[in-house]
Enzyme design. Structure first.
Site, PDB file in Angstrom:
ATOM      1  N   GLY A  46       0.845  -1.200   0.000  1.00 11.46           N
ATOM      2  CA  GLY A  46       0.000   0.000   0.000  1.00 11.46           C
ATOM      3  C   GLY A  46       0.869   1.235   0.000  1.00 11.46           C
ATOM      4  O   GLY A  46       1.402   1.602  -1.052  1.00 11.46           O
ATOM      5  N   SER A 113       6.350  -4.536  -2.497  1.00 11.22           N
ATOM      6  CA  SER A 113       5.885  -3.189  -2.833  1.00 11.22           C
ATOM      7  C   SER A 113       6.134  -2.261  -1.642  1.00 11.22           C
ATOM      8  O   SER A 113       7.282  -2.213  -1.172  1.00 11.22           O
ATOM      9  CB  SER A 113       4.406  -3.278  -3.239  1.00 11.22           C
ATOM     10  OG  SER A 113       4.027  -2.153  -3.941  1.00 11.22           O
ATOM     11  N   TRP A 114       5.091  -1.602  -1.115  1.00 13.42           N
ATOM     12  CA  TRP A 114       5.322  -0.804   0.103  1.00 13.42           C
ATOM     13  C   TRP A 114       5.907  -1.682   1.217  1.00 13.42           C
ATOM     14  O   TRP A 114       6.714  -1.258   2.023  1.00 13.42           O
ATOM     15  CB  TRP A 114       4.036  -0.132   0.570  1.00 13.42           C
ATOM     16  CG  TRP A 114       4.134   0.303   2.011  1.00 13.42           C
ATOM     17  CD1 TRP A 114       3.554  -0.291   3.095  1.00 13.42           C
ATOM     18  CD2 TRP A 114       4.917   1.399   2.512  1.00 13.42           C
ATOM     19  NE1 TRP A 114       3.922   0.375   4.262  1.00 13.42           N
ATOM     20  CE2 TRP A 114       4.741   1.404   3.927  1.00 13.42           C
ATOM     21  CE3 TRP A 114       5.724   2.368   1.926  1.00 13.42           C
ATOM     22  CZ2 TRP A 114       5.360   2.352   4.757  1.00 13.42           C
ATOM     23  CZ3 TRP A 114       6.354   3.307   2.751  1.00 13.42           C
ATOM     24  CH2 TRP A 114       6.160   3.294   4.131  1.00 13.42           C
ATOM     25  N   ASP A 270       6.537  -5.138 -14.250  1.00 12.19           N
ATOM     26  CA  ASP A 270       5.918  -4.442 -13.114  1.00 12.19           C
ATOM     27  C   ASP A 270       5.847  -2.955 -13.460  1.00 12.19           C
ATOM     28  O   ASP A 270       6.879  -2.287 -13.527  1.00 12.19           O
ATOM     29  CB  ASP A 270       6.785  -4.686 -11.857  1.00 12.19           C
ATOM     30  CG  ASP A 270       6.190  -4.060 -10.607  1.00 12.19           C
ATOM     31  OD1 ASP A 270       6.561  -4.510  -9.498  1.00 12.19           O
ATOM     32  OD2 ASP A 270       5.372  -3.112 -10.733  1.00 12.19           O
ATOM     33  N   HIS A 298       3.331  -6.753 -11.249  1.00 14.04           N
ATOM     34  CA  HIS A 298       3.652  -6.317  -9.884  1.00 14.04           C
ATOM     35  C   HIS A 298       3.186  -7.283  -8.802  1.00 14.04           C
ATOM     36  O   HIS A 298       3.850  -7.450  -7.787  1.00 14.04           O
ATOM     37  CB  HIS A 298       2.996  -4.951  -9.651  1.00 14.04           C
ATOM     38  CG  HIS A 298       3.224  -4.373  -8.295  1.00 14.04           C
ATOM     39  ND1 HIS A 298       4.470  -3.985  -7.838  1.00 14.04           N
ATOM     40  CD2 HIS A 298       2.361  -4.114  -7.272  1.00 14.04           C
ATOM     41  CE1 HIS A 298       4.364  -3.503  -6.612  1.00 14.04           C
ATOM     42  NE2 HIS A 298       3.113  -3.565  -6.242  1.00 14.04           N
TER      43      HIS A 298
HETATM   44  C1  LIG Z   1       2.194   1.859  -4.787  1.00 10.16           C
HETATM   45  N1  LIG Z   1       1.695   0.819  -3.871  1.00 10.16           N
HETATM   46  C2  LIG Z   1       2.100  -0.476  -4.214  1.00 10.16           C
HETATM   47  C3  LIG Z   1       1.708  -1.418  -3.102  1.00 10.16           C
HETATM   48  O1  LIG Z   1       2.316  -1.406  -2.049  1.00 10.16           O
HETATM   49  C4  LIG Z   1       0.561  -2.281  -3.303  1.00 10.16           C
HETATM   50  N2  LIG Z   1       0.002  -2.536  -4.446  1.00 10.16           N
HETATM   51  N3  LIG Z   1      -1.048  -3.399  -4.167  1.00 10.16           N
HETATM   52  C5  LIG Z   1      -1.064  -3.606  -2.878  1.00 10.16           C
HETATM   53  C6  LIG Z   1      -2.048  -4.489  -2.170  1.00 10.16           C
HETATM   54  C7  LIG Z   1      -1.912  -5.907  -2.681  1.00 10.16           C
HETATM   55  C8  LIG Z   1      -1.799  -4.479  -0.668  1.00 10.16           C
HETATM   56  C9  LIG Z   1      -3.449  -3.991  -2.454  1.00 10.16           C
HETATM   57  O2  LIG Z   1      -0.076  -2.937  -2.290  1.00 10.16           O
END
Ligand SMILES: CNCC(=O)c1nnc(C(C)(C)C)o1
Length: 319
Positions: A46, A113-114, A270, A298
């Site tokens: 997120g 990701s985050w 990604d 991603h």
């Molecule tokens: C830029 N945010 C990328 C990220 O952390 C992310 N993308 N999808 C998610 C979830 C799977 C948690 C919805 O987190």
């Protein structure tokens, strides 16, 4: 079971609870797998994305004591979508509070990701508490990364979804989309907030997989999820993660973690967190392994990504 499906079955938690970490925030956490197993903490994306029970499936439940928790304002944590006292460094402190609450000395850390951002920030702050790092879809919130996804980059690959993303924003405000969304996501008008949250969340769900997945996009229709995800993500991004530009790559920061066994798994296509950031990390952290999955975007659920993530956690379970 793993050979056939890549991921492990999710086993029911043997411990769950709400853990008060400040005057405002309480965090949902759960522990599953083997009570005597090697501990691992899962850091969700997120920010604001929250955890899902299937996230337990990245870890062999016979080998690992699996800790999932929802970060401040995300998922089941309360108050939902609250931005007060919600920064990268509050979350790093929360991870330590949860570790101490569960009486864990050292643990494996897993994040995509985050979650990869937070994993790096936590490991650089507390390297002596980290047994290994499994990182996916590397994201360090540099200006170039945020610009590519929210202003001018991924937009060229998903033109139809981009039109929906910019629709709530007046033409005159589109030169700074993150700032324009910040105004609408924090509007006094509930309808404005919800419309913006769904459009923001939908943009990410549309672009997270190599093959666009309508079921994934449908997550953006959930008011509570979209509101927490969009508000918290935007809050962190307009504040550039509460970090110096490129802080996670600073030599004095990277040198604190270069001894930690680390696996990086990155989708070639990604578009949310493009491979250039994973490559930058590998260049300053050559001891880490880097696997670029040729047919993935991603999402951690891309088959090639899930397979390599589980191979990494299987290997780290022996440490
Ligand atoms: C830029 N945010 C990328 C990220 O952390 C992310 N993308 N999808 C998610 C979830 C799977 C948690 C919805 O987190």
């Amino acid at each position: 079971y793993r050979r056939q499906f890549s991921m492990y079955p999710s086993t029911e938690p043997f411990d769950t609870g709400m853990f008060k970490v400040s005057d405002i925030h309480s965090l949902y956490y759960e522990v599953s797998g083997n009570k005597e197993g090697t501990p691992v903490v899962f850091l969700h994306g997120g920010p604001g994305g929250g955890t899902d029970p299937t996230d337990r499936g990245f870890f062999n439940p016979e080998k690992y004591k699996i800790i999932l928790f929802d970060q401040r304002g995300a998922g089941k944590s309360t108050p939902s979508a609250c931005l007060e006292e919600n920064t990268t460094w509050d979350l790093v402190k929360d991870i330590e509070k949860i570790r101490e609450h569960l009486k864990i000395d050292k643990w494996h850390v897993f994040g995509g990701s985050w979650g990869s951002t937070l994993s790096l920030a936590y490991a650089q702050a507390h390297p002596d508490r980290v047994k290994s790092l499994t990182l996916r879809g590397i994201f360090t919130l540099r200006k170039s990364e945020l610009k590519f996804f929210y202003q001018d980059g991924a937009s060229h690959l998903f033109p139809e979804a981009w039109e929906e993303y910019i629709a709530p924003i007046p033409e005159a405000e589109r030169k700074d989309m993150m700032l324009a969304y910040h105004a609408q996501l924090n509007s006094a008008d509930e309808e404005t907030r919800l419309k913006a949250a769904k459009a923001w969340a939908k943009w990410e769900m549309w672009t997270s997989k190599l093959y666009v997945d309508p079921a994934h996009i449908a997550h953006a229709d959930n008011d509570a999820f979209a509101t927490a995800f969009a508000k918290i993500e935007n809050h962190y991004f307009v504040n550039e993660g509460f970090m110096r530009e490129g802080q996670l790559f600073d030599k004095q920061e990277i040198d604190k973690i270069r001894h930690i066994p680390t696996a990086i798994v990155q989708g070639r296509y990604d578009v949310v967190c493009p491979a250039t950031t994973a490559w930058n990390l590998k260049k300053v952290f050559p001891e880490a392994t880097l696997s670029i999955v040729p047919d993935a975007g991603h999402s951690s659920r891309e088959p090639g990504i899930a397979k390599l993530l589980v191979e990494a956690t299987d290997e780290f379970a022996q440490l």
